[in-house]
Design a protein around this motif. Structure first.
Motif, PDB file in Angstrom:
ATOM      1  N   GLU A 114     -30.722  10.069  -4.001  1.00  0.00           N
ATOM      2  CA  GLU A 114     -31.698  10.118  -2.906  1.00  0.00           C
ATOM      3  C   GLU A 114     -31.525   8.898  -2.007  1.00  0.00           C
ATOM      4  O   GLU A 114     -31.497   9.009  -0.787  1.00  0.00           O
ATOM      5  CB  GLU A 114     -33.101  10.123  -3.516  1.00  0.00           C
ATOM      6  CG  GLU A 114     -34.164  10.602  -2.567  1.00  0.00           C
ATOM      7  CD  GLU A 114     -35.516  10.571  -3.262  1.00  0.00           C
ATOM      8  OE1 GLU A 114     -36.445   9.985  -2.715  1.00  0.00           O
ATOM      9  OE2 GLU A 114     -35.599  11.112  -4.372  1.00  0.00           O
ATOM     10  N   ALA A 115     -31.381   7.722  -2.665  1.00  0.00           N
ATOM     11  CA  ALA A 115     -31.211   6.497  -1.889  1.00  0.00           C
ATOM     12  C   ALA A 115     -29.952   6.605  -1.041  1.00  0.00           C
ATOM     13  O   ALA A 115     -29.929   6.186   0.117  1.00  0.00           O
ATOM     14  CB  ALA A 115     -31.127   5.307  -2.825  1.00  0.00           C
TER      15      ALA A 115
ATOM     16  N   ALA B  62     -32.919  10.924 -13.964  1.00  0.00           N
ATOM     17  CA  ALA B  62     -33.809  10.452 -12.893  1.00  0.00           C
ATOM     18  C   ALA B  62     -33.140   9.349 -12.087  1.00  0.00           C
ATOM     19  O   ALA B  62     -33.240   9.304 -10.866  1.00  0.00           O
ATOM     20  CB  ALA B  62     -35.117   9.945 -13.494  1.00  0.00           C
ATOM     21  N   GLN B  63     -32.423   8.468 -12.815  1.00  0.00           N
ATOM     22  CA  GLN B  63     -31.724   7.387 -12.113  1.00  0.00           C
ATOM     23  C   GLN B  63     -30.680   7.962 -11.162  1.00  0.00           C
ATOM     24  O   GLN B  63     -30.574   7.547 -10.012  1.00  0.00           O
ATOM     25  CB  GLN B  63     -31.041   6.469 -13.123  1.00  0.00           C
ATOM     26  CG  GLN B  63     -31.919   5.307 -13.538  1.00  0.00           C
ATOM     27  CD  GLN B  63     -31.337   4.566 -14.724  1.00  0.00           C
ATOM     28  OE1 GLN B  63     -30.306   4.966 -15.263  1.00  0.00           O
ATOM     29  NE2 GLN B  63     -31.998   3.503 -15.118  1.00  0.00           N
ATOM     30  N   ALA B  64     -29.937   8.929 -11.690  1.00  0.00           N
ATOM     31  CA  ALA B  64     -28.901   9.554 -10.860  1.00  0.00           C
ATOM     32  C   ALA B  64     -29.535  10.182  -9.632  1.00  0.00           C
ATOM     33  O   ALA B  64     -29.041  10.029  -8.519  1.00  0.00           O
ATOM     34  CB  ALA B  64     -28.148  10.602 -11.669  1.00  0.00           C
TER      35      ALA B  64
ATOM     36  N   ARG C 106     -33.859   9.263 -22.930  1.00  0.00           N
ATOM     37  CA  ARG C 106     -32.761   8.553 -22.302  1.00  0.00           C
ATOM     38  C   ARG C 106     -32.023   9.463 -21.319  1.00  0.00           C
ATOM     39  O   ARG C 106     -31.715   9.068 -20.201  1.00  0.00           O
ATOM     40  CB  ARG C 106     -31.804   8.031 -23.370  1.00  0.00           C
ATOM     41  CG  ARG C 106     -30.995   6.834 -22.881  1.00  0.00           C
ATOM     42  CD  ARG C 106     -29.854   6.551 -23.790  1.00  0.00           C
ATOM     43  NE  ARG C 106     -29.063   7.760 -23.974  1.00  0.00           N
ATOM     44  CZ  ARG C 106     -27.998   7.822 -24.757  1.00  0.00           C
ATOM     45  NH1 ARG C 106     -27.619   6.779 -25.425  1.00  0.00           N
ATOM     46  NH2 ARG C 106     -27.331   8.958 -24.872  1.00  0.00           N
ATOM     47  N   GLU C 107     -31.791  10.705 -21.772  1.00  0.00           N
ATOM     48  CA  GLU C 107     -31.133  11.678 -20.892  1.00  0.00           C
ATOM     49  C   GLU C 107     -31.932  11.853 -19.601  1.00  0.00           C
ATOM     50  O   GLU C 107     -31.386  11.828 -18.501  1.00  0.00           O
ATOM     51  CB  GLU C 107     -31.028  13.043 -21.581  1.00  0.00           C
ATOM     52  CG  GLU C 107     -30.101  13.050 -22.769  1.00  0.00           C
ATOM     53  CD  GLU C 107     -28.640  13.166 -22.347  1.00  0.00           C
ATOM     54  OE1 GLU C 107     -28.247  14.261 -21.936  1.00  0.00           O
ATOM     55  OE2 GLU C 107     -27.927  12.146 -22.409  1.00  0.00           O
ATOM     56  N   ASP C 108     -33.266  12.013 -19.784  1.00  0.00           N
ATOM     57  CA  ASP C 108     -34.128  12.204 -18.607  1.00  0.00           C
ATOM     58  C   ASP C 108     -34.039  11.004 -17.682  1.00  0.00           C
ATOM     59  O   ASP C 108     -33.992  11.121 -16.471  1.00  0.00           O
ATOM     60  CB  ASP C 108     -35.591  12.400 -19.037  1.00  0.00           C
ATOM     61  CG  ASP C 108     -35.779  13.761 -19.685  1.00  0.00           C
ATOM     62  OD1 ASP C 108     -34.814  14.555 -19.662  1.00  0.00           O
ATOM     63  OD2 ASP C 108     -36.872  14.017 -20.223  1.00  0.00           O
ATOM     64  N   LYS C 109     -34.044   9.817 -18.321  1.00  0.00           N
ATOM     65  CA  LYS C 109     -34.018   8.600 -17.524  1.00  0.00           C
ATOM     66  C   LYS C 109     -32.713   8.534 -16.725  1.00  0.00           C
ATOM     67  O   LYS C 109     -32.704   8.203 -15.553  1.00  0.00           O
ATOM     68  CB  LYS C 109     -34.156   7.384 -18.443  1.00  0.00           C
ATOM     69  CG  LYS C 109     -34.938   6.260 -17.783  1.00  0.00           C
ATOM     70  CD  LYS C 109     -35.220   5.148 -18.768  1.00  0.00           C
ATOM     71  CE  LYS C 109     -36.495   5.377 -19.547  1.00  0.00           C
ATOM     72  NZ  LYS C 109     -36.701   4.388 -20.606  1.00  0.00           N
ATOM     73  N   ILE C 110     -31.626   8.858 -17.392  1.00  0.00           N
ATOM     74  CA  ILE C 110     -30.328   8.821 -16.709  1.00  0.00           C
ATOM     75  C   ILE C 110     -30.327   9.812 -15.546  1.00  0.00           C
ATOM     76  O   ILE C 110     -29.905   9.485 -14.432  1.00  0.00           O
ATOM     77  CB  ILE C 110     -29.181   9.129 -17.702  1.00  0.00           C
ATOM     78  CG1 ILE C 110     -29.054   7.970 -18.680  1.00  0.00           C
ATOM     79  CG2 ILE C 110     -27.880   9.361 -16.956  1.00  0.00           C
ATOM     80  CD1 ILE C 110     -28.049   8.192 -19.791  1.00  0.00           C
TER      81      ILE C 110
END
Ligand code: C2E
Ligand code: CA
Ligand code: CA
Length: 897
Positions: free
Chosen positions: A437-438, A430-432, A424-428
């Motif tokens: 980036e966007a 990566a989302q951040a 979950r931490e990784d996902k967060i």
């Protein structure tokens, strides 16, 4: 009354003293079943255990002093057909004694008859329970005699439906009620397909139930825990859809099933009417728990990546377990148990090494797995050791396997939670990161759009924006009359030279500001708002030139207000107590008389400005009769047609260099026309005309033929070269282009990918859908598509992204200033970065000096083209140049380190 056989003295003593074992020890006696069941799985660990060894009863824990020392006599009925009446009357010498109350006869076809007797020496009625402590016995019949007469008969064993039973308990039990001083004799017929193990134990009813209840509590606590863990993992699986959790839940289910069926609980509670199923479930549970444990292990340790060799072994083991699983229902019991022992041995050892192997590779999951699997293995070993008599009897050796599996489940659940948390931490994160980036991409896009549409000095919208705005206006209201007005600060160059760049830029800002203010007061000046809501009235056409669009219908032919404004603009600007004369000149062209498009109107407004009287700040209005460029236009096209036929037209080639390898990878074909009277005619002067008149298709056809012939020739020495051909929007409109290209390929023997078609974005935008279609078709045939002059027109990034182009050429106007203007540098760097992120190869065009080349290279530009590298040359000169270039390269390389 005669005793059918003699009691051992110790037993009699025990019965007489009415001794009951202490509860702490007692409950252990009752777990004999479970332990025996466990020893089945344990057989695993003791690989070569044969069925006989497996079937050996564990040493009885009952000490003579503390308990009834059960014992019995037996007779082997080899034919298996003896009836109770015969057996009752067998002479005593046919019976053999088993003094410790427990015997194992291995696998046998015979039926075994046991006999024993009990006497109640207490003054009260006594209820006893006789237990055959091996729940897997198929067929057991108890015959109870009192005073030489039958008083009770009980048929039981797991080949019969579970009920009716004397006691609702999974073991093989017989209930005996004795009055004070009463004695009963019991005959037991046992027949079984598995091991003939007959551990007999007799206990007082109350002590039996106390123990059973305690044991049950303990076991169901264990089942409850495992069940909750299964539910948690299933829930996680359902919400995350990660197979890992499903496998884990199923593996635990396998363990649960194994323990429940070997203990007889599942038979008692789930399918009491299906004894056949009972035998199969145990056999199926072993490969099932192994299979899902292996699947889980593979997923959890990610062995595919972390240890491919281990992965292969796991897969091999899984295939075996799968075959076992499917054949288990059809195997006979002994074969099945042998296979189970064998497979479990490998299964346990394999998973015992799997954790450390992955751990050694530096993977955290490996540590968890090792930590979890070790207690289970120790538990299995302890139980096995006890079964083999090597380890002492105690709580841990008896329940090692269950304790181990509970610990394993607990640790792995922790590990899964840890993993969930980390993922979950990784996902967060990566989302951040992707959000970031966007965000930065959109900032870059905005920056780029801003740069492509606004002047960096004045901040006013630029020519691209003006052309777009005017064309839009003409399209929307073609019936109205307009006028494009230009103002040029003619002394800008001079101011620049005398006062320096910074001051002249400041002056331009002032002028821009003043013009915006003046225009705001004139309602007939066309104004629009851009995406960000900024009002646009005045446009910065180029360095020294501003323009605007007048709605003549709104002005009502009264230009006095406009003229006043222009006079104001002509007033000097004060800078450091100096009055700076700007000497603006004005030009105008009106729609529809002087032009049909923004480009034409702007051009003609320039012409108008040139013919305006130099004094008095008059606006020069365009008039065709003063347009020296115009008269020749018509004849020029006729001349071009002739020139094509008479070979006055030729192609020059300009090389493109790869900035990474230094290699020349291609050339661009550029048309050259030497006119008999006019001399060299600039392509910029006749190409637009040829496009307007349709001559361009002929011209392109000629260029394609010539360029492919030349490239085939160049390939003799430089087979890596490709040729770029400029294609205009008109060419894309007809299907002829495809045929012409096909023919040229056939005749020259070239591959389609050796040809690059350069198309300007403005051309593509004229008829976006059609261009897209045509270009897609060409790209499919293998032609390279290149977007030419990027940054010189009104860029629609969203449209460009759809084009099947592999290359993007940055226009010279964009690059020109990167060495003197930081904002230009940032814009170009951003453009390159964006173009590359969209998958384009980026070409910098019109590079005139080494600094610019270096900056472009630093900014990640792929290819370079320009006078600095090489001016466009006829083919013969190009060949020499290529040779010299290569020789140079070789020299540099050989002298280099
Ligand atoms: P383009 O496709 O952008 O071609 C590059 C132009 O920049 C060429 O001008 C080239 O001579 C010039 N150039 C190259 N390096 C430098 C440099 O370092 N500094 C400067 N100032 N200029 C440089 P050219 O040959 O006059 O062609 C002008 C335009 O005419 C071309 O622009 C292209 O759009 C068009 N054109 C040329 N040949 C053809 C052709 O065969 N067919 C079509 N349809 N259009 C052509
Ligand atoms: Ca070009
Ligand atoms: Ca270009």
């Amino acid at each position: 009354m005669e005793l059918p056989f003699r009691y051992q003295r110790s037993t009699l003593r025990a019965i007489r003293k009415n001794k009951v074992p202490s509860t702490g020890r007692r409950w252990r006696h009752h777990s004999v079943h479970l332990n025996r069941a466990l020893s089945l799985l344990v057989a695993v660990v003791v690989a070569c255990l044969s069925l006989e060894v497996l079937a050996q009863p564990e040493p009885t824990e009952i000490t003579p002093a503390a308990n009834f020392q059960s014992h019995f006599q037996y007779w082997e009925d080899t034919a298996g057909d003896a009836q109770i009446d015969q057996v009752v009357n067998l002479p005593d010498d046919r019976w053999s004694l088993v003094a410790n109350g427990s015997a194992a006869f291995g696998i046998t076809q015979s039926a075994y008859w046991l006999r024993f007797a009990v006497r109640n020496q207490t003054p009260l009625n006594l209820n006893l329970i006789a237990e055959l402590g091996y729940s897997q016995l198929d067929d057991v019949v108890f015959y109870v005699y009192a005073d030489g007469a039958p008083v009770k008969e009980l048929k039981t064993g797991d080949s019969r439906p579970f009920y009716p039973r004397d006691v609702d308990h999974p073991s093989v039990l017989l209930r005996l009620s004795l009055a004070s001083e009463e004695m009963q004799t019991v005959f037991v017929r046992v027949a079984t397909a598995g091991s003939m193990i007959v551990p007999l134990r007799i206990a007082r009813e109350q002590s039996f139930f106390e123990t059973a209840a305690y044991e049950l509590k303990l076991h169901f606590f264990y089942y409850g825990c495992i069940f909750v863990i299964i539910l948690i993992n299933l829930a996680v699986y359902l919400s995350l859809r990660e197979k890992l959790y499903l496998y884990y839940a199923l593996a635990l289910l396998g363990y649960l099933l194994f323990f429940a069926s070997i203990k007889g609980f599942s038979f008692q509670h789930l399918y009491p009417q299906s004894p056949a199923l009972h035998a199969k479930v145990l056999l199926v549970s072993i490969p099932a728990l192994a299979l899902f444990s292996l699947l889980f292990c593979r997923e959890f340790l990610n062995t595919r990546i972390n240890s491919p060799r281990l992965d292969k072994v796991l897969i091999g083991m899984m295939v075996f377990e799968l075959l076992f699983l499917f054949s288990a229902p059809f195997l006979d019991y002994q074969r099945g148990i042998q296979l189970a022992s064998f497979s479990a041995l490998f299964f346990f050892s394999l998973l015992l090494v799997a954790g450390p192997v992955v751990w050694a590779a530096g993977v955290r999951a490996g540590a968890f797995f090792t930590l979890a699997w070790t207690p289970l293995t120790i538990g299995v070993l302890a139980t096995a050791g006890r079964a083999l008599g090597g380890f002492p009897e105690n709580f841990f050796t008896e329940n090692g396997m269950q304790i181990g599996s509970a610990l394993e489940a607990f640790i792995l659940t922790l590990a899964l939670a840890d993993r969930l948390y980390r993922e979950r931490e990784d996902k967060i994160a990566a989302q951040a990161a992707s959000l970031q980036e966007a965000q930065s991409r959109s900032i870059a896009q905005n920056l780029l759009t801003e740069a492509l549409t606004h002047d960096p000095v004045s901040g006013l919208p630029n020519r691209n924006r003006f052309e777009w705005m005017v064309d839009q206006q003409l399209q929307q209201a073609p019936e109205r009359r307009y006028m494009v007005g230009l103002a040029r600060i003619t002394r800008l160059d001079e101011i620049n030279r005398t006062l320096g760049l910074a001051r002249s830029e400041w002056i331009m800002k002032c002028v821009a500001q003043q013009m915006v203010e003046l225009a705001a007061a004139l309602p007939f000046i066309q104004a629009i708002r851009d995406d960000q809501g900024r009002e646009e009235r005045v446009y910065h056409l180029s360095g020294d030139c501003f323009c605007l669009l007048v709605d003549i219908d709104k002005a009502g032919n009264d230009f006095s207000a406009l003229n006043t404004a222009l006079r104001r603009l002509a007033e000097p600007i004060w800078l450091d107590h100096l009055a700076i004369e700007l000497q603006p000149s004005f030009g105008a062209a009106s729609y529809p008389e002087h032009g049909q498009s923004a480009a034409e109107l702007i051009r003609n407004a320039h012409v108008g400005m040139e013919i305006a009287p130099r004094d008095g700040n008059q606006t020069g209005i365009y008039s065709p009769k003063y347009d020296i460029y115009n008269e020749s236009r018509l004849t020029l096209m006729a001349d071009l047609r002739n020139a094509l036929q008479q070979n006055q037209i030729m192609l020059y080639y300009q090389p493109k260099q790869d900035l990474k390898t230094g290699q020349i990878v291609g050339v661009e074909a550029l048309i050259r026309w030497h006119h008999a009277e006019r001399g060299w005619v600039n392509p910029a002067d006749f190409i637009p005309l040829a496009e307007d008149t349709g001559m361009i298709t002929q011209l392109t056809r000629w260029v394609i033929g010539q360029a492919t012939r030349d490239l085939a020739e160049l390939h003799n020495d430089n087979p890596q070269l490709s040729v770029a051909i400029n294609v205009s929007a008109r060419d894309l409109e007809s299907s002829e282009l495809r045929d012409v290209l096909d023919l040229a390929l056939q005749q020259s023997g070239l591959q389609a990918r050796a040809l690059t078609l350069e198309i300007t974005e403005t051309a593509a935008m004229l008829d976006p859908l059609r261009s897209l279609q045509a270009l897609n078709g060409l790209a499919e045939l293998g032609y390279q598509i290149s977007i030419d002059d990027f940054g010189s027109g009104y860029s629609s990034l969203s449209y460009l992204k759809q084009l099947p182009a592999s290359e993007l050429k940055l226009d010279r106007s964009l690059i020109e200033d990167i060495c003197i203007s930081e904002s230009a540098d940032v814009i170009v760097a951003t453009a390159i970065q964006m173009a590359r992120s969209l998958g384009y190869r980026v070409v910098g065009e019109g590079i005139e000096n080494a600094e610019t080349a270096l900056r472009l290279k630093a900014n990640g530009c792929d290819l370079l083209q320009g006078f600095w590298l090489c001016r466009p040359k006829p083919i013969s000169e190009l060949k020499q140049w290529l040779q010299a270039f290569e020789a140079d390269e070789r020299a540099v390389r050989s002298s280099g380190p």
